[in-house]
Design a protein around this motif. Sequence first.
Motif, short mmCIF file in Angstrom:
data_model
loop_
_atom_site.label_atom_id
_atom_site.label_comp_id
_atom_site.label_asym_id
_atom_site.label_seq_id
_atom_site.Cartn_x
_atom_site.Cartn_y
_atom_site.Cartn_z
N GLU A 89 0.83 -1.21 0.00
CA GLU A 89 0.00 0.00 0.00
C GLU A 89 0.86 1.26 0.00
O GLU A 89 0.58 2.23 -0.72
N HIS A 90 1.93 1.25 0.81
CA HIS A 90 2.83 2.40 0.84
C HIS A 90 3.48 2.62 -0.51
O HIS A 90 3.59 3.75 -1.01
N THR A 91 3.94 1.52 -1.12
CA THR A 91 4.62 1.61 -2.40
C THR A 91 3.70 2.18 -3.47
O THR A 91 4.09 3.06 -4.26
N LEU A 92 2.45 1.71 -3.50
CA LEU A 92 1.50 2.19 -4.50
C LEU A 92 1.16 3.66 -4.28
O LEU A 92 0.98 4.42 -5.25
N ALA A 93 1.08 4.09 -3.03
CA ALA A 93 0.79 5.49 -2.74
C ALA A 93 1.90 6.39 -3.25
O ALA A 93 1.65 7.47 -3.82
N ILE A 94 3.15 5.97 -3.07
CA ILE A 94 4.28 6.76 -3.58
C ILE A 94 4.30 6.72 -5.10
O ILE A 94 4.51 7.76 -5.76
N ALA A 95 4.06 5.55 -5.68
CA ALA A 95 4.06 5.43 -7.14
C ALA A 95 2.99 6.31 -7.78
O ALA A 95 3.16 6.78 -8.91
N ALA A 96 1.89 6.55 -7.07
CA ALA A 96 0.83 7.41 -7.60
C ALA A 96 1.32 8.84 -7.81
O ALA A 96 0.76 9.57 -8.65
N LEU A 97 2.34 9.26 -7.08
CA LEU A 97 2.93 10.58 -7.31
C LEU A 97 3.60 10.66 -8.68
O LEU A 97 3.85 11.75 -9.20
N VAL A 98 3.87 9.49 -9.26
CA VAL A 98 4.47 9.43 -10.59
C VAL A 98 3.41 9.20 -11.65
O VAL A 98 3.33 9.91 -12.66
N THR A 99 2.56 8.21 -11.45
CA THR A 99 1.64 7.76 -12.50
C THR A 99 0.28 8.43 -12.45
O THR A 99 -0.47 8.39 -13.43
N ASP A 100 -0.07 9.03 -11.32
CA ASP A 100 -1.40 9.66 -11.17
C ASP A 100 -1.25 11.01 -10.48
O ASP A 100 -1.93 11.32 -9.51
N TRP A 101 -0.34 11.79 -11.01
CA TRP A 101 -0.01 13.07 -10.38
C TRP A 101 -1.05 14.13 -10.72
O TRP A 101 -1.34 14.41 -11.88
N HIS A 102 -1.67 14.73 -9.70
CA HIS A 102 -2.60 15.84 -9.91
C HIS A 102 -2.44 16.87 -8.79
O HIS A 102 -3.41 17.46 -8.33
N GLY A 103 -1.19 17.05 -8.37
CA GLY A 103 -0.90 18.09 -7.39
C GLY A 103 -1.07 17.69 -5.95
O GLY A 103 -1.06 18.54 -5.06
N GLN A 104 -1.19 16.38 -5.66
CA GLN A 104 -1.41 15.95 -4.29
C GLN A 104 -0.18 16.25 -3.41
O GLN A 104 0.92 16.41 -3.91
N GLY A 105 -0.43 16.28 -2.12
CA GLY A 105 0.63 16.62 -1.16
C GLY A 105 1.51 15.44 -0.81
O GLY A 105 1.55 14.42 -1.51
N ALA A 106 2.21 15.60 0.30
CA ALA A 106 3.21 14.62 0.71
C ALA A 106 2.56 13.28 1.08
O ALA A 106 1.44 13.21 1.56
N ILE A 107 3.32 12.23 0.85
CA ILE A 107 2.97 10.88 1.28
C ILE A 107 3.87 10.53 2.47
O ILE A 107 5.09 10.66 2.39
N TYR A 108 3.25 10.10 3.56
CA TYR A 108 4.01 9.71 4.75
C TYR A 108 3.97 8.19 4.89
O TYR A 108 2.91 7.58 4.93
N VAL A 109 5.16 7.61 4.93
CA VAL A 109 5.32 6.18 5.17
C VAL A 109 6.30 6.03 6.33
O VAL A 109 6.93 7.01 6.75
N PRO A 110 6.41 4.84 6.92
CA PRO A 110 7.27 4.71 8.10
C PRO A 110 8.68 5.25 7.91
O PRO A 110 9.46 4.74 7.11
N GLY A 111 8.99 6.32 8.62
CA GLY A 111 10.33 6.90 8.61
C GLY A 111 10.65 7.80 7.45
O GLY A 111 11.75 8.37 7.38
N VAL A 112 9.71 7.99 6.51
CA VAL A 112 10.01 8.75 5.30
C VAL A 112 8.83 9.64 4.90
O VAL A 112 7.67 9.23 5.02
N ARG A 113 9.14 10.86 4.43
CA ARG A 113 8.14 11.72 3.78
C ARG A 113 8.54 11.86 2.32
O ARG A 113 9.70 12.12 2.00
N VAL A 114 7.57 11.64 1.42
CA VAL A 114 7.85 11.69 -0.01
C VAL A 114 6.98 12.76 -0.64
O VAL A 114 5.75 12.75 -0.48
#
Length: 342
Positions: free
Chosen positions: A298-323
Amino acid sequence: MNQRPPLPPAVAMTRVAVRRALLGFEGRGSDATELPLALVALSGGADSLALAAAAAFVGSREGWRIGTVIVDHGLQPGSAEVAERAAAQATQLGLDPVTVVRVSVDAPELGPEAAAREARYSALEEQAAHSGASLILTAHTRDDQAEQVLLGIARGSGSRSLAGIPPQRGLILRPFLGVTRADTVAACEAQSLEPWLDPHNEDTAYARVRVRRRVLPVLEAELGPGVAAALARTAEQAREDAAAFDEMVDEQIEDIVEHAEAGIAVSTAALSANPAALRHRIIRRVAEAEFGSELSREHTLAIAALVTDWHGQGAIYVPGVRVTRSAGKLLFVRQVGSPRAT
């Protein structure tokens, strides 16, 4: 002329497996004045006892010294006596050195099986370093491999988990991944070796035992014999695929990942040009290698969406990392504490 009695098939199988493993190992160390040392991880059970016997026979013929380490976890009454009995059997087989190590299993956050495994491998590696051993041989069988694959499927943890138990990792070499548990029992019987029967192997409180005693027999009964062998073959194929993907990821990362002032930056154009399997692996590798974070699907897909489904969304928070995404790059930054506090 007296003829030797034929070698029992199970004994032959275990010896061939060890010979192939030793011949295929290249990291014998640099000291040419002394034969390299391999240590057998011996519990006294049928698998490890058959491995010790096969290694003792094959080792001297293939230019190895064979010793053993017996790890006493102290988890059962009489564990010290079990360890000493295993040590005596190792000595009778001609193994040298024979070392018994008592460990403390105290990591409740890992669970009993994982904590014992962690303590065991730590002790084995310490003894290998102390003795200058080139190898540690462990007796994981084809049955263990099948159980591992089923547990990986149940966790839904991807192809790396489906790859099961690797034949080699660092100093650890596993010659018996093509040998069945029935073969090791037969090999012990043919050589008049008396293995210890671990009561934990019958305790259905452990998931691995439930797979062994309940799940695999049902699959064999309903789908026909050969399920364990098929699962082991699946592990081999998954391991080959994972190794190929790892090589591709390594090549990609050199070109598309760079250190930024605040963290790690990855080109979104390059990620987008890759197929999903590679894109997701690159994301997971960056998170793990740079920040020690193991991402879920789930974390991986949320980060990947910043690449493949980008529409200006904000930061993604996963354990230990902000993307975040900015200027055509994904920026990975270490995240300490709750994102609500930042």
